[in-house]
Motif scaffolding. Structure first.
Motif, PDB file in Angstrom:
ATOM      1  N   THR A   1       1.146  -1.461   0.291  1.00 16.64           N
ATOM      2  CA  THR A   1      -0.288   0.096   0.062  1.00 16.64           C
ATOM      3  C   THR A   1       0.794   1.260  -0.099  1.00 16.64           C
ATOM      4  OG1 THR A   1      -0.295  -0.454   2.223  1.00 16.64           O
ATOM      5  CG2 THR A   1      -1.655  -1.374   1.400  1.00 16.64           C
ATOM      6  N   HIS A   2       0.670   2.252   0.088  1.00 14.86           N
ATOM      7  CA  HIS A   2       0.545   3.422   0.109  1.00 14.86           C
ATOM      8  C   HIS A   2       1.703   3.608   1.499  1.00 14.86           C
ATOM      9  CE1 HIS A   2       1.766   7.570  -1.574  1.00 14.86           C
ATOM     10  NE2 HIS A   2       1.611   8.689  -0.546  1.00 14.86           N
ATOM     11  N   GLY A   3       2.873   4.319   1.616  1.00 15.27           N
ATOM     12  CA  GLY A   3       3.553   4.119   2.679  1.00 15.27           C
ATOM     13  C   GLY A   3       4.029   2.750   3.116  1.00 15.27           C
ATOM     14  N   ALA A   4       4.122   2.165   2.424  1.00 15.77           N
ATOM     15  CA  ALA A   4       4.587   0.902   3.125  1.00 15.77           C
ATOM     16  C   ALA A   4       5.668   0.921   3.307  1.00 15.77           C
ATOM     17  CB  ALA A   4       3.760  -0.200   2.738  1.00 15.77           C
ATOM     18  N   GLY A   5       6.486   1.778   2.661  1.00 13.95           N
ATOM     19  CA  GLY A   5       7.948   1.483   2.485  1.00 13.95           C
ATOM     20  C   GLY A   5       8.790   1.245   1.318  1.00 13.95           C
ATOM     21  N   LYS A   6       7.541   0.286   0.203  1.00 12.52           N
ATOM     22  CA  LYS A   6       8.618   0.096  -0.892  1.00 12.52           C
ATOM     23  C   LYS A   6       9.328   0.872  -1.593  1.00 12.52           C
ATOM     24  CE  LYS A   6       4.228   1.033  -3.526  1.00 12.52           C
ATOM     25  NZ  LYS A   6       3.901   1.632  -2.125  1.00 12.52           N
ATOM     26  N   THR A   7       9.522   1.871  -1.305  1.00 13.17           N
ATOM     27  CA  THR A   7      10.736   2.703  -2.322  1.00 13.17           C
ATOM     28  C   THR A   7      12.025   2.143  -1.131  1.00 13.17           C
ATOM     29  OG1 THR A   7       9.782   4.473  -3.152  1.00 13.17           O
ATOM     30  CG2 THR A   7      11.455   4.276  -3.362  1.00 13.17           C
ATOM     31  N   ILE A   8      11.734   2.528  -0.007  1.00 13.55           N
ATOM     32  CA  ILE A   8      12.772   2.225   0.685  1.00 13.55           C
ATOM     33  C   ILE A   8      13.461   0.809   0.744  1.00 13.55           C
ATOM     34  CG2 ILE A   8      13.999   2.574   3.110  1.00 13.55           C
ATOM     35  CD1 ILE A   8      12.157   4.763   3.796  1.00 13.55           C
TER      36      ILE A   8
END
Length: 1297
Positions: free
Chosen positions: A1001-1008
């Motif tokens: 979900t948005h804000g789950a930390g995928k990018t990090i």
């Protein structure tokens, strides 16, 4: 003495590759052992045990003797004769049989265990010679086994041996001596008393031993005898002889042997202990035991010859299997016999002659072939076999490239091209010589008869002329008579010539000879008549002279073969016979081909360079064994078959020739037919035109020239007629306008017709223009036709003359660049192609009748010799390649049977599997399947797209008894068409790099997480939403979306509008305010320009997806996603895809395009964690915006007040100036007091005016500002709503994945 190990060509070859493992075994040297030791140490016993366990061939004197006698060989018959005569078998014969056995095909495959050689007897060879023979063996021993035993123990053992006279079995002392048997019993009883807990198996063994001992003591012992050589003194003599004659040479031989290949054993130990030691030593060195050949026969289910291939192999695969789920596999030979194929013949094997070897099934065409294979299968299975024998026939129309293709095929398989036109030429010449000789013989008789008839006719004519001369007395009448007779003969001759030209071809030869001879006789008769008339005109024609001429003619009637006229007739008949066509029977062609093939296969290398006649006398003779000669064909290349290696060109042309080849057993294995069907054969006709271009162009120009000359003659005739009309007009002075009009119409119509015809020809063709040949008129004075215009005349009404009109030059018709001129001159070539197609249609059914002949019908348009050769090689080698098939119900039934049998043998494992997680039975069975190189992934997707696409079991296939799953039926069809393209060869298939989809979900930390993983794994990190932003930023010049939006428009303060509202009255604005105003203006200009940018449809879809979460179309995704799987360097490096797929539709798009990630990671986060992570930064941003808003409002208020004050001060100064002016004007008329009173009044008026002009601003009720708590609640609701939407979308994605 062990042979040096051969260095492997491919040291890193995967040992689990079946073909490479099989090839490695077939090329390996079989295990060869020699057992040495003193007499009686147990060499033969150990050799028999090793041969039985290690699957080697036992070579020992007694075994060799019995084998030869049983087989009835030459040596066996000789030994029987000696034994029946009471003689002993000589040592020479035994040694020869042993050496021959070592060189036999059986030993070359299984290896040997040699015992009893070298022998103590030096009757035929000395010990040193025997050892030298061992050193020079082709198959040198891998190991030397030396049994050592002390002399005393050995002599006691030998002297204690007894033999049963009936069976010949030898018993040791511990087997027949009662004292030793009793001691053994007592010892066992004591042991049993000490340990009362004995197992049942040991008790049973003891009972069996006791029973055997009882039988020994009661039945066998009284019959045992001792051999003379086992007497103690004889045994000691043998041992001493061994030590004196053989021990030292053997020690030297063992010293030369590598120590790791020398095994020394204690002769006092039991033979089973010796066997265990030897087997362990052999296994430690990596040697493989012999591979047995198993006959696949089932008495209950006998396969029939009429069974289909698949059904037959299914039946045979279940015979004598070694374990459930491990059935016999199909080989590359299929149903073809390996022995016959090695000989150069493709023969189908019989079901009852099937065997299994190295896990594969083979069928054989005869018992002899099976016996040869059972002795040594290696030469029939080693590469390059299976290989087609290369018996090829190539058909094709003229200039189709069949001769070139024949040479390419022959070069590929190191064969030879056989051109039937050249092969049949000697037979043609021989047949022509026979025809000419027969025609000569027949013509001599006919010519002699005709010449005699001619002479008799001349004689009759002379006699008649003489009689007529006497009766009339006038030579004039005689001359007239002779002339009339000559005229008749001339007419007869012309009629004969006309009839000769119209006769049929079958009777042409004889009829031509007779007609020409009759014509010659008529001519001779005429000449004779003329001579007679001339003699009569001399003036002395008496009866006596006529009588003398008669006597002369009578003498000339004696005609022989040497007569000039006879020889002339014979020569003419010979010329006609030499020009006549020769039709040979089909059998002659077949015999010529058979002779050429035999010569090609048999001609040895030392016969090259001699003449054909010498070669035939020296080599091709009935007494020369053909088998010795056919072996020369194997020298074409290593492993070549004995027969084959020929490519036949220009034959057969008819079904009769094909039938003749069939009767001779010369049918090919492959038939190639070259055709040009595309575009009605344009490609082949163009090639024919270009090859015969000069000839065809000359014929075209000749035809066009003839047509032009014909038109010229017609115009000349018309001009003459017109000139006559003009002359007639001048004479009669009458108007001839109707004739002139008629001529003008005729000329106009002809010119229109010619222009139309020329334009039509030029529109049909567009080829290069060829130079036209120069044509001259009959007189030779006129210039060439193309330079001189053919005159066309028109009447000149003023002068009455006709002027010539020029005509266009003669040019070749134009034709397309890839075409040909469709003119009548091409028709003969079209007829040749039609004739070939007609012959092929008649020949094709006979070719298709044979199921063993592979037919390749190839289109030559757009093909090169290389591509055609590759297609032919595929057709030739297709029967000898592994093939796959779709999973059928029969395969599933076999799998169920194997699983059932496996479950019965391992019930415990089945119980454990039933307890595991209650999995579906079908899934458990699928896990037990023998999967192919790509496991459950689609091999076609891996090969073509470099993607691991999970296959579907319903789209499965079986190849080489392994299961393969495919992504679609189309992929399965591609695989079955050419399986070798998609499986591993010599090394495992290369797996694609890691491709990971990171979802959440948005804000789950995928990018990090994605960046961290990408750095650790050394792969690319791709943010999908960031990629969308990059695609539209060149036009928007900023990121779009709620997260990147600036303050709302209603919250922004438009400073420029405030200044416009207040006017230009303020002159005290600071420099800073001016700069801020200009900056605001620039920003507004930029916003206006950005709003004016036009986005494309795709960019609008991307923007809508970012702002409103509208779905991306497949067309847009096609321009974004596939490049990460297909383009370098991402394709070969791998990637982590962050935030894609986000919806079920996007996941479905990936599966439809075959773009499957290797791993899909779903980051699961609680809603509260998302709120705690996203809410603080958003709330901080709201606070900053609110603070900025308050500052702007205060700044605006202060600025308004300052401007108002400036305006009031300016207005007050204006009013005061007006009042001062008025006072100056009225000063002269007013008094001082009155003036002071007016001043107070004026000041009050100014204040009132200022209050009216600048009233106090009422405080506007501002909208209620959003409180921080309300904003936090609103943001939390938005985050929650986004979280729920993303979670629902990800559930659909997860289900699809």
């Amino acid at each position: 003495m062990a042979s040096p190990e051969k260095k492997q060509d491919y040291p890193f070859v995967d040992i689990f590759d079946e073909d490479e493992a099989e090839k490695s075994f077939l090329l390996s040297k079989p295990t060869c052992l020699i057992i040495l030791g003193k007499p009686g140490t147990g060499k033969k016993t150990l050799a028999r045990k090793i041969a039985q366990l290690w699957k080697c061939t036992l070579i020992e004197a007694l075994e060799v003797i019995e084998e030869n006698i049983t087989a009835g060989t030459e040596y066996g018959l000789k030994m029987q004769e000696l034994l029946f005569g009471g003689q002993s078998i000589p040592e020479e014969l035994i040694t020869k049989m042993i050496l021959k056995k070592i060189e036999s095909p059986e030993v070359a495959h299984f290896g040997y265990v040699l015992s009893g050689f070298p022998s103590l007897s030096e009757e035929y060879m000395t010990i040193s010679e025997q050892i030298e023979k061992i050193r020079n063996l082709k198959l040198k021993p891998n190991f030397l086994i030396n049994l050592k035993c002390p002399d005393y123990d050995l002599c006691q053992r030998l002297s204690g041996q007894r033999q049963h006279p009936d069976t010949g079995q030898i018993y040791q002392r511990n087997q027949w001596d009662p004292e030793i048997i009793d001691k053994r019993k007592k010892k066992k009883d004591q042991h049993k008393g000490e340990d009362e807990e004995e197992e049942e198996e040991e008790e049973q063994e003891e009972e069996d031993e006791a029973a055997a001992d009882a039988i020994m003591l009661s039945d066998i012992l009284p019959h045992l005898v001792q051999k003379p050589e086992d007497f103690l003194e004889n045994a000691e003599a043998r041992v001493n002889l061994y030590k004196d004659t053989m021990l030292y040479p053997l020690e030297d031989m063992m010293a030369e042997q590598d120590s790791q290949y020398l095994i020394e054993l204690d002769g006092n130990k039991h033979p089973n202990e010796h066997l265990a030691s030897v087997i362990a030593r052999l296994q430690s060195t990596g040697l493989r035991n012999g591979a047995l050949i198993t006959r696949l026969q089932n008495p209950e289910e006998e396969p029939s010859e009429g069974m289909e291939t698949d059904e037959l192999f299914r039946t045979l695969s279940s015979f004598k299997i070694i374990a459930p789920r491990y059935r016999w596999c199909r080989s590359r030979w299929g149903r073809a016999c390996p022995v016959a194929l090695k000989e150069g013949n493709i023969v189908m094997g019989l079901p009852d002659l099937a065997v299994s070897f190295l896990g594969k099934m083979y069928l054989f065409s005869s018992q002899e072939a099976l016996r040869e294979f059972m002795l040594n299968p290696r030469p029939y299975l080693l590469p390059p076999m299976p290989l087609p024998p290369c018996k090829v026939v190539v058909f094709g129309p003229p200039l189709s490239g069949k001769t070139t293709l024949c040479n390419w095929i022959a070069n590929k398989y190191k064969g030879k091209v056989l051109d039937m036109d050249k092969l049949i030429q000697p037979c043609m010449e021989e047949a022509r010589e026979k025809i000419i000789e027969q025609a000569r013989i027949d013509a001599i008789d006919v010519a002699i008869t005709k010449v005699k008839n001619k002479l008799e006719l001349e004689k009759m004519l002379k006699e008649q002329a003489a009689i007529d001369a006497q009766e009339t007395g006038s030579y004039k009448e005689t001359d007239e008579y002779e002339e009339s007779e000559a005229t008749k003969l001339e007419e007869e001759r012309s009629m004969e010539e006309q009839s000769r030209d119209t006769r049929s071809d079958t009777s042409k030869e004889k009829t031509d000879n007779s007609s020409e001879q009759e014509a010659e006789s008529s001519v001779d008769t005429k000449d004779t008549t003329e001579d007679t008339s001339m003699s009569r005109t001399d003036g002395e024609g008496t009866t006596e002279e006529l009588n003398e001429d008669t006597s002369i003619n009578t003498s000339e009637s004696e005609v022989t073969a040497d007569h000039p006229e006879v020889q002339a007739l014979v020569e003419e008949a010979v010329k006609l016979a030499a020009q006549s066509p020769i039709m040979l029977p089909a059998e002659v062609y077949a015999e010529a081909l058979e002779e050429a093939i035999t010569e090609f296969l048999c001609k040895p290398s030392d016969a090259i360079g001699i003449s054909e006649q010498q070669y035939r006398k020296a080599w091709i003779s009935p007494t020369w064994p053909l088998s010795n000669l056919t072996k020369k064909n194997k020298d074409r290349f290593p492993g070549a078959p004995e027969k084959g290696g020929w490519v036949l060109d220009n034959y057969p042309t008819t079904s009769e020739h094909w039938l003749a080849l069939s009767e001779k057993g010369l049918l090919p294995d492959t038939v190639v037919c070259l055709k040009n069907i595309e575009k009605n054969g344009t490609f082949l006709l163009r090639r024919l035109y270009l090859t015969n271009k000069d000839e065809i162009n000359s014929k075209i120009l000749e035809r066009l020239t003839d047509e032009a000359l014909k038109r010229q003659k017609e115009e000349e005739e018309t001009r003459r007629e017109l000139q006559e009309v003009l002359k007639l007009k001048e004479e009669n002075q009458q108007p001839i306008k109707p004739a002139e009009d008629q001529y003008e119409k005729m000329v106009e119509s002809e010119s229109h017709h010619e222009t139309k015809q020329t334009s039509q020809e030029q529109s049909d063709f567009s080829e290069v223009q060829e130079p036209e040949p120069k044509l001259e008129s009959e007189s030779g004075d006129k210039p060439p036709l193309e330079t001189e215009a053919i005159p066309q005349v028109e009447p000149d009404r003023t002068k009455g003359v006709v002027e010539p009109k020029p005509e266009p030059e003669i040019m070749l018709p134009e034709f397309p660049e890839d075409g040909f001129p469709d003119v009548p001159e091409i028709e003969p070539f079209k007829e040749k192609i039609k004739l070939f197609m007609h012959n092929w249609q008649k020949l094709e059914p006979g070719i298709n009748d044979s199921s063993l002949i592979q037919t390749a019908v190839l289109e030559i348009a757009g093909q090169t010799p290389e591509t055609l050769l590759n297609q032919i090689v595929l057709v030739m080698e297709k029967p000898f390649k592994y093939y796959g098939w779709e999973i059928s119900p029969e395969d599933l039934d076999e799998e169920a049977e194997d699983l059932q049998a496996e479950g019965e043998t391992d019930e415990e494992l089945e119980e454990e599997e039933q307890e595991e997680n209650d999995e579906d039975e079908d899934k458990i069975n699928e896990k037990k399947r023998h999967m192919g190189d790509t496991k459950h992934f689609c091999p076609v997707s891996l090969k073509e797209n470099f993607v691991l696409f999970p296959g579907i079991a319903e789209h499965g296939a079986i190849y080489r008894e392994k299961f393969y799953y495919f992504s679609s039926p189309e992929s399965r069809e591609k695989f079955l068409e050419n399986p070798e393209e998609y499986v591993a060869h010599k090394e495992p298939l290369q797996a694609p790099p890691l491709r990971l989809c990171l979802l959440g979900t948005h804000g789950a930390g995928k990018t990090i997480c994605g960046r961290w993983l990408a750095d650790k794994l050394g792969i690319f990190h791709i943010q999908f939403e960031e990629r969308l932003q990059e695609m539209i930023m060149p036009k928007t010049e900023k990121r779009v979306g709620l997260e990147f939006d600036e303050e709302p428009e209603e919250d922004q303060i438009d400073m420029e509008a405030v200044f416009q509202e207040l006017g230009d009255s303020s002159q005290t604005n600071t420099e800073t305010e001016t700069e801020s105003e200009s900056a605001h203006e620039n920003e507004n200009n930029k916003n206006k320009e950005m709003k004016e940018v036009m986005l494309t449809d795709e960019e609008e879809i991307i923007k809508a997806n970012i702002l409103d979460n509208e779905a991306l179309t497949p067309e847009v995704l096609d321009k974004i996603v596939p490049e990460w799987w297909t383009k370098e360097p991402i394709r070969s490096t791998g990637f982590i895809l962050d935030g894609f797929p986000r919806t079920f539709e996007e996941a479905q798009y990936l599966s439809e395009r075959g773009l499957c990630p290797d791993v899909a990671v779903f980051i699961q986060v609680e809603e509260s964690d998302i709120c705690d992570r996203l809410l603080p930064p958003r709330l901080k941003k709201w606070r900053d915006r609110q603070n900025k808003k308050m500052e702007n409002k205060k700044k605006l208020k202060d600025m308004k007040e300052k401007i108002k004050e400036e305006k009031i001060a300016k207005r007050r100064a204006e009013l005061l100036a007006e009042q001062a002016k008025k006072k100056e004007e009225a000063a002269a008329y007013r008094e001082e007091e009155e003036a002071s009173d007016e001043e107070d009044e004026d000041e009050e008026d100014i204040e009132m005016i200022l209050e009216e002009e600048f009233p106090k601003e009422e405080e506007v009720d501002e909208e209620e500002e959003e409180q921080e708590a309300d904003a936090a609640e609103r943001m939390k609701n938005e985050i929650t709503e986004k979280y729920e939407t993303d979670s629902n979308n990800l559930q659909g994605v997860q289900q699809h994945v």
